[in-house]
Design a protein around this motif. Sequence first.
Motif, short mmCIF file in Angstrom:
data_model
loop_
_atom_site.label_atom_id
_atom_site.label_comp_id
_atom_site.label_asym_id
_atom_site.label_seq_id
_atom_site.Cartn_x
_atom_site.Cartn_y
_atom_site.Cartn_z
N ASP A 158 -0.56 6.48 -0.46
CA ASP A 158 -0.84 5.29 -1.24
C ASP A 158 -1.25 5.67 -2.66
OD1 ASP A 158 -3.52 6.06 -1.18
OD2 ASP A 158 -4.15 4.49 0.21
N ARG A 159 -1.66 4.69 -3.47
CA ARG A 159 -1.97 4.94 -4.88
C ARG A 159 -3.14 5.90 -5.05
NH1 ARG A 159 -0.43 -0.40 -7.92
NH2 ARG A 159 0.79 -1.44 -6.32
N ASP A 160 -3.99 5.99 -4.03
CA ASP A 160 -5.15 6.89 -4.10
C ASP A 160 -4.86 8.24 -3.48
OD1 ASP A 160 -6.78 4.93 -5.34
OD2 ASP A 160 -7.13 3.99 -3.38
N ARG A 219 0.82 -1.22 0.00
CA ARG A 219 0.00 0.00 0.00
C ARG A 219 0.85 1.26 0.00
NH1 ARG A 219 -5.06 1.81 4.01
NH2 ARG A 219 -5.50 3.73 2.84
#
Length: 407
Positions: free
Chosen positions: A155-157, A130
């Motif tokens: 994280d990716r978001d 994550r």
Amino acid sequence: MILSDFESMWRDLLPLGRSAASGGYFRQPWTSPEREARAWFVAEAEARGLEVRRDGLGNLVAWWRPVGLDEATEAVLTGSHLDSVLDGGAYDGPLGVVSALAALDLLRSRGFEPDRPIGVGAFVEEEGSRFGIACLGSRLLTGATSWDQARELRDRDGVRLPDALAAEDLHGPGPGEGGLLDGVGCFVELHVEQGRDLVHRDVAVGVASAIWPHGRYRFDFAGEANHAGTTRMEDRRDPMLSYAMTALAANKQARTRGQRATFGRVDVRPNGTNAVPSHVTAWLDARAESGEELDALLTDVSRQAQERAERDGTSLKVTAESVSGEVRFDPDLAARIAAPGGWPVIPTMAGHDAGVLSASGIPTAMLFVRNPTGVSHSPAEHAETADCLAGVDALADTLALLAGGDR
């Protein structure tokens, strides 16, 4: 008497975070599936009368402290992690946690009374799936990574690590908070083998000698977005071409050296089918037999990537996001653990929390359980029940050796 054994614990944990589509696991840290796995651990520990301690990151340790033990007595710690890679296997991490609880059951059934406290740990974000840093929970716990560094992670978001923790009612490392590793004199981690060494040797259990140095590196290629149809090939500044050559170069460099190099994650902007991309970010996972070999591998891949970027009219920036040096486990401890069962002592190319604890100065060892396919970080990851039970026996014997009178 604890009625739950290895197989029933495994059966209870198996559905948590499992994808119905692929059969793989999505137990990313500080998400609902991983929270359920941590709750499972706490329930199993409390059912055994173990004292559960946790820190502000969600790291957990359940302690067996027989009455009358001197508080200053150094403790033995075992365990592993419960999180997974994206679409990962069932055994990587959880096998070590379930086996640790089962080993305590086995020791108690033998009437064993430890001379040292025995703890079972479950570390968070071991995979780095994550927030991008492998073994983040144990790194923060040991001080290998500072909270000032970690709190900036996203994280990716785009979710910041402190916000992810807050959503789970966790606060991160707090001032004056007691360390979960205080008083730990040694650590033993059981793990499914992520390869076929034990298959070739035709044995169920092995002991680790070392962990190869490894790193994660972000390659940022920048170019110019343009139309896929109207832009002549010779007029393009296409970062995808620069990345593609780099992936091939990494493969060739690793193969010719007998090392490891993998581009397994790519982010493309704007990610349109009919557009030349403006930016490609790719993450290189590199591993080698020594730190010098790892540095040489990265240097040559980066050089070839830069040369290609110059030809393509693109730019390149390489950032080391996570680098771990070689870990050599305590050879005397490994030999003592391996001797009673005649188990082989073998190296591993995979990173583990055990490596972080070893690097922090805690005498550390690892046990491996045979994986018949050698496949890991995949739904195909597997271990036969008979081998898992052999691993429980081996871990129980190891804990008896380390926590008994002979140490």
